[in-house]
Motif scaffolding. Sequence first.
Motif, mmCIF file in Angstrom:
data_model
loop_
_atom_site.group_PDB
_atom_site.id
_atom_site.type_symbol
_atom_site.label_atom_id
_atom_site.label_comp_id
_atom_site.label_asym_id
_atom_site.label_seq_id
_atom_site.Cartn_x
_atom_site.Cartn_y
_atom_site.Cartn_z
ATOM 1 N N UNK A 1 0.829 -1.206 0.000
ATOM 2 C CA UNK A 1 0.000 0.000 0.000
ATOM 3 C C UNK A 1 0.863 1.256 0.000
ATOM 4 N N UNK A 2 1.951 1.242 0.748
ATOM 5 C CA UNK A 2 2.867 2.379 0.735
ATOM 6 C C UNK A 2 3.403 2.628 -0.675
ATOM 7 N N UNK A 3 3.758 1.544 -1.360
ATOM 8 C CA UNK A 3 4.248 1.682 -2.745
ATOM 9 C C UNK A 3 3.164 2.247 -3.656
ATOM 10 N N UNK A 4 1.960 1.739 -3.494
ATOM 11 C CA UNK A 4 0.846 2.220 -4.312
ATOM 12 C C UNK A 4 0.604 3.712 -4.090
ATOM 13 N N UNK A 5 0.865 4.169 -2.863
ATOM 14 C CA UNK A 5 0.626 5.575 -2.530
ATOM 15 C C UNK A 5 1.835 6.462 -2.838
ATOM 16 N N UNK A 6 2.911 5.865 -3.395
ATOM 17 C CA UNK A 6 4.039 6.663 -3.857
ATOM 18 C C UNK A 6 5.255 6.676 -2.968
#
Length: 528
Positions: A220-225
């Motif tokens: 999720x952190x990756x998805x959020x940038x």
Amino acid sequence: MRAEGIETARRILCVFPRYTSAFGTFEYAYPLTDGVKAFMPPQGLLLIAAYLPENWAVRFVDENLRAASQDDFEWADAVFVSGMHIQRQQMNDICRRAHGYDLPVAIGGPSVSACPDYYPSFDYLHVGELGDATNELIKRLAEDTRRPDEQVVLKTIDRLPMTEFPLPAYELAETRKYFLGSIQFSSGCPYQCEFCDIPGLYGRNPRLKSPQQIIAELDKLRECGMTDSIYFVDDNFIGNRKAAVELLPHLIEWQKRTGYVTRLACEATLNIAKRPEILEKMREAFFATIFCGIETPDPDALKAMHKDHNMMVPILEGVRTINSYGMEVVSGIIMGLDTDKPETGNALLSFIDDSRIPLLTINLLQALPKTPLWDRLEKQGRLVEDEGRDSNVQFLLPYEDVVNSWRKCMEVAYQPDKLFARYQYQCDYTYANRIKVPVSPEMKSWRNIRRGLIMLRNIFWKVGVLGDYRRAFWKFALGRLKRGDIEGLISASMIAHHLITFARAASSGQQNASNYSIRLREAAVPAE
């Protein structure tokens, strides 16, 4: 999971307070980046935001990025605030502003859980972790959003198992504007260091999330940038060694799947140096940094503070062992201990030279509530209530001598030549031991290359041209450029600039000598 069984819809404004300028928030490095404006997204508020009933609207404002506006307050039915002791003044200010709109304000987090009396104006005090107190707060606000006639204190007795925690609402945060990402695997620590409030607040038996939860959060952190660096905010990553061993293979597989784009960091006790099987897996998982609370190189002092586990291996040997697995050690250091002597400052500077640790957070001793240190000093009549001091401890050495010794250590340890020499050592003998990661398409993307060029431009101009320590910088930088180590050049130069700038302010008396100081100041990092 979320809070359930609530039909009434509410609008909740979650406001995270500004940080007071501190050694560990790296704000002087931000101008060298490609747009970073704040330190880390706050885990606590984003967790609460994700736990609220699904039909409740949530707005998140980090005042390190921008101040909560009139529109924010007028939109809200209630305001939630959380933070640490160093943000005390700012949290009380948020409460004052929210009350200007007649909004009920609830505060949770580590500071109010340790010191409820710091926050007399708040309507609701949430003391403790996520659990039955959270459910009661939600229930009360669902029934009535008028301010209560008197302050309501809600204490968590039944904590929600961490395996049932929702994914923090990272999507509400502007993750690309943060210096580091943050993630929590465990809560609590088995050790009872005299100065530490973690066992008193969160217990000695670490509570844990599952490896599957951690991987989902990382995704999720990756998805959020947030892709660069992610810090495990656990008080001790190996507080439960078995759990850490079980998690690491999942992290390794995640890194392989995502192309080793993300560097990981954590906090752990120095006795991790006796666990090569853990260090090897951490190396494979691309852990780049470990924060170790070394506190002092003096064995007598370690014994007095009940940190004997730091002596399970000679300290310098432990540091070198960790370095041999490619991980840089960041160290916490405390001055003002009862065992300190007039020559302690010089001994600390010698230790810094010998250890080659670039980044050491050197603080004056501060007694925190819910610690054995607080209880002992209270019995001895050595707690000082004076907000003009940098510490609430009556030292055995003269107060001014201790403060002056701290200032000297900050001045000498972070002289540019000395600091860059320590970073040179790390580049040559620590970073060289890291695994060789593949160059993924993400790393070769124009967006990533452009970010690197922006940071190089900022560093070369603001440090290499305008900086007054440019000679020391170029000596380091040219060596990195010759080796093609652009990444080492960027990361070391950014952190070094913050350390040098902060240390100069500290040695001239413009910064507090403790991150926990009761000396309240206006925040030096204003909301934009």
